[in-house]
Design a protein around this motif. Structure first.
Motif, PDB file in Angstrom:
ATOM      1  N   THR A  35       0.829  -1.353   0.177  1.00 45.65           N
ATOM      2  CA  THR A  35       0.053  -0.148   0.169  1.00 45.65           C
ATOM      3  C   THR A  35       0.822   1.202   0.175  1.00 45.65           C
ATOM      4  O   THR A  35       0.413   2.297  -0.505  1.00 45.65           O
ATOM      5  N   ASN A  36       2.133   0.975   0.462  1.00 45.85           N
ATOM      6  CA  ASN A  36       2.910   2.285   0.274  1.00 45.85           C
ATOM      7  C   ASN A  36       4.416   1.885  -0.176  1.00 45.85           C
ATOM      8  O   ASN A  36       5.249   1.696   0.358  1.00 45.85           O
ATOM      9  N   GLY A  37       4.295   2.259  -1.544  1.00 50.45           N
ATOM     10  CA  GLY A  37       5.736   2.221  -2.282  1.00 50.45           C
ATOM     11  C   GLY A  37       5.677   1.241  -3.181  1.00 50.45           C
ATOM     12  O   GLY A  37       4.695   0.733  -3.815  1.00 50.45           O
ATOM     13  N   ASP A  38       6.860   0.670  -3.859  1.00 52.40           N
ATOM     14  CA  ASP A  38       7.259   0.021  -4.759  1.00 52.40           C
ATOM     15  C   ASP A  38       6.798  -1.461  -4.275  1.00 52.40           C
ATOM     16  O   ASP A  38       7.242  -1.835  -3.337  1.00 52.40           O
ATOM     17  N   PRO A  39       6.572  -2.462  -5.280  1.00 52.97           N
ATOM     18  CA  PRO A  39       6.415  -3.855  -5.184  1.00 52.97           C
ATOM     19  C   PRO A  39       7.891  -4.446  -4.500  1.00 52.97           C
ATOM     20  O   PRO A  39       8.966  -3.842  -5.214  1.00 52.97           O
ATOM     21  N   ALA A  40       7.858  -5.362  -3.611  1.00 54.37           N
ATOM     22  CA  ALA A  40       9.078  -6.002  -3.149  1.00 54.37           C
ATOM     23  C   ALA A  40       9.135  -7.134  -3.669  1.00 54.37           C
ATOM     24  O   ALA A  40       8.174  -7.853  -3.961  1.00 54.37           O
ATOM     25  N   LEU A  41      10.218  -7.688  -4.215  1.00 56.91           N
ATOM     26  CA  LEU A  41      10.486  -9.110  -4.804  1.00 56.91           C
ATOM     27  C   LEU A  41      10.718  -9.845  -3.701  1.00 56.91           C
ATOM     28  O   LEU A  41      11.574  -9.772  -2.562  1.00 56.91           O
ATOM     29  N   ILE A  42      10.007 -11.166  -3.606  1.00 56.94           N
ATOM     30  CA  ILE A  42      10.100 -12.136  -2.604  1.00 56.94           C
ATOM     31  C   ILE A  42      10.237 -13.456  -3.190  1.00 56.94           C
ATOM     32  O   ILE A  42       9.833 -13.644  -4.199  1.00 56.94           O
TER      33      ILE A  42
END
Length: 67
Positions: A35-42
């Protein structure tokens, strides 16, 4: 508020994850849209851990009774 530690040592709040998806089908990494920022790679293990912490459980396949 529960945080989940990812395999790379960073932390993520499952309550802020809006969507988990694969950017490309031929890769092992997933993206967690926040909801806050760029997607995180997981990783796939991170994805399973996030879903489990958020209260989702894996559906087990029922075995057919062979008689």
């Amino acid at each position: 508020m529960a945080f989940v530690e990812l395999e790379d040592g960073s932390w993520i709040n499952p309550e802020l994850v809006e969507l988990i998806y694969k950017k490309q089908l031929n890769t092992d990494f997933w993206a967690a849209s926040m909801t806050n920022g760029d997607p995180a790679l997981i990783t796939d293990a991170d994805r399973a851990h996030i879903l489990k912490t958020a209260g989702y459980v894996r559906i087990k396949k029922e075995k057919d009774d062979e008689q």
